[in-house]
Design a protein around this motif. Structure first.
Motif, short mmCIF file in Angstrom:
data_model
loop_
_atom_site.label_atom_id
_atom_site.label_comp_id
_atom_site.label_asym_id
_atom_site.label_seq_id
_atom_site.Cartn_x
_atom_site.Cartn_y
_atom_site.Cartn_z
N PHE A 151 0.87 -1.17 0.00
CA PHE A 151 0.00 0.00 0.00
C PHE A 151 0.90 1.22 0.00
N ASN A 152 0.42 2.30 -0.60
CA ASN A 152 1.13 3.58 -0.51
C ASN A 152 0.51 4.41 0.60
N VAL A 153 1.34 5.24 1.26
CA VAL A 153 0.88 6.09 2.35
C VAL A 153 1.28 7.53 2.04
N SER A 154 0.33 8.46 2.24
CA SER A 154 0.64 9.88 2.13
C SER A 154 -0.16 10.61 3.20
N LEU A 155 0.18 11.87 3.41
CA LEU A 155 -0.58 12.68 4.34
C LEU A 155 -1.78 13.28 3.60
N VAL A 156 -2.74 13.78 4.32
CA VAL A 156 -3.92 14.40 3.71
C VAL A 156 -3.46 15.52 2.78
N GLY A 157 -4.10 15.64 1.64
CA GLY A 157 -3.73 16.67 0.67
C GLY A 157 -2.59 16.24 -0.23
N GLY A 158 -2.19 14.97 -0.15
CA GLY A 158 -1.14 14.45 -1.02
C GLY A 158 0.26 14.81 -0.59
N GLN A 159 0.40 15.44 0.57
CA GLN A 159 1.73 15.81 1.05
C GLN A 159 2.54 14.54 1.33
N PRO A 160 3.81 14.54 0.98
CA PRO A 160 4.63 13.36 1.30
C PRO A 160 4.80 13.24 2.81
N VAL A 161 4.93 12.02 3.26
CA VAL A 161 5.14 11.80 4.69
C VAL A 161 6.55 12.22 5.06
N ASP A 162 6.75 12.57 6.34
CA ASP A 162 8.09 12.97 6.76
C ASP A 162 8.96 11.75 6.99
N THR A 163 10.19 11.97 7.36
CA THR A 163 11.15 10.87 7.47
C THR A 163 10.85 9.91 8.61
N ASP A 164 9.96 10.31 9.54
CA ASP A 164 9.62 9.42 10.64
C ASP A 164 8.49 8.45 10.28
N HIS A 165 7.88 8.62 9.12
CA HIS A 165 6.76 7.79 8.70
C HIS A 165 7.10 7.07 7.39
N CYS A 166 6.53 5.89 7.23
CA CYS A 166 6.81 5.15 6.00
C CYS A 166 5.91 5.63 4.86
N GLU A 167 6.37 5.44 3.66
CA GLU A 167 5.61 5.80 2.46
C GLU A 167 4.98 4.58 1.81
N VAL A 168 5.49 3.40 2.16
CA VAL A 168 5.00 2.15 1.59
C VAL A 168 4.80 1.14 2.72
N ILE A 169 3.64 0.50 2.72
CA ILE A 169 3.35 -0.56 3.68
C ILE A 169 3.48 -1.89 2.95
N VAL A 170 4.31 -2.77 3.45
CA VAL A 170 4.48 -4.09 2.85
C VAL A 170 3.57 -5.06 3.60
N VAL A 171 2.71 -5.73 2.84
CA VAL A 171 1.80 -6.72 3.40
C VAL A 171 2.55 -8.05 3.49
N PRO A 172 2.40 -8.77 4.61
CA PRO A 172 3.03 -10.09 4.65
C PRO A 172 2.53 -10.94 3.48
N LYS A 173 3.42 -11.73 2.91
CA LYS A 173 3.00 -12.53 1.74
C LYS A 173 1.86 -13.47 2.11
N VAL A 174 0.99 -13.66 1.14
CA VAL A 174 -0.17 -14.54 1.30
C VAL A 174 0.01 -15.69 0.33
N CYS A 175 0.22 -16.89 0.85
CA CYS A 175 0.48 -18.05 0.00
C CYS A 175 -0.76 -18.93 -0.12
N PHE A 176 -0.82 -19.68 -1.20
CA PHE A 176 -1.97 -20.55 -1.45
C PHE A 176 -1.49 -21.83 -2.11
N ASN A 177 -2.32 -22.89 -1.96
CA ASN A 177 -2.02 -24.18 -2.57
C ASN A 177 -2.47 -24.21 -4.01
#
Length: 184
Positions: A151-177
């Protein structure tokens, strides 16, 4: 006598005075870079379901999806958007697909969430349950694999997040048979 190539004591002293703050700033940089980055929490990641090529859901074809909940652990109001997604199939290799977000499993009445929707704005501490679909992978054959999504993360109004916050959330992989449970 002063020639253009000579250096006065005043110039040397001025040069030293300016270099000390620069050295102090460079020395502090590694400590600042090592501070923890605050990311929204990812939880409630469910197992994958498969949407075949003849799926009954309009706009979903040869897709895979799963439940996920995001919690805004930051002190800022943030906006979430679909990032990237691909599936690493055991036999067929990597297939990228378009990430789609739904309010819930579309087979159970979930509706699509358009990019920029107010539903994707999270206040501090707020939880957001979603259904993430990796659409149009070009493959819905019986093969095992894992879904990798962000997922992408931004602040309201499209402002980039500061250096203390992430810009991308990585989802744990989801595996299937070979044959994950099939959607509608």
């Amino acid at each position: 006598m002063n020639t253009p190539s000579s250096i006065s004591r005043r110039k040397v002293t001025t040069g030293i005075a300016w270099s000390v703050p620069a050295v102090a700033a460079v020395a502090a940089a590694p400590f600042a870079a090592a501070s923890p980055v605050i990311c929204p929490e990812v939880s409630g990641v469910g197992g994958a379901i498969k949407f075949p090529g003849n799926s009954k859901i309009k706009g979903i074809k040869q897709a895979y999806g799963f439940d996920v909940t995001l919690t805004n652990d930051t002190s800022e109001t943030i906006v979430i958007s679909g990032g990237s997604a691909y599936i690493e199939f055991t036999k067929f290799g990597n297939k990228s697909g378009a990430p789609l977000l739904y309010t819930a499993d579309p087979c159970k009445g979930g509706v699509p969430i358009e990019s920029g929707s107010d539903l994707l704005t999270l206040e501090p501490g707020e939880k957001l349950p979603l259904f993430f679909v990796v659409n149009d992978t070009g493959n819905s054959a019986n093969d095992s694999g894992c879904i990798y999504a962000t997922f992408n993360v931004s602040l309201v109004g499209g402002q980039p997040v500061d250096t203390d916050h992430c810009e991308v959330i990585v989802v744990p992989k989801v595996c299937f048979n070979d044959t994950p449970p099939q959607g509608c």
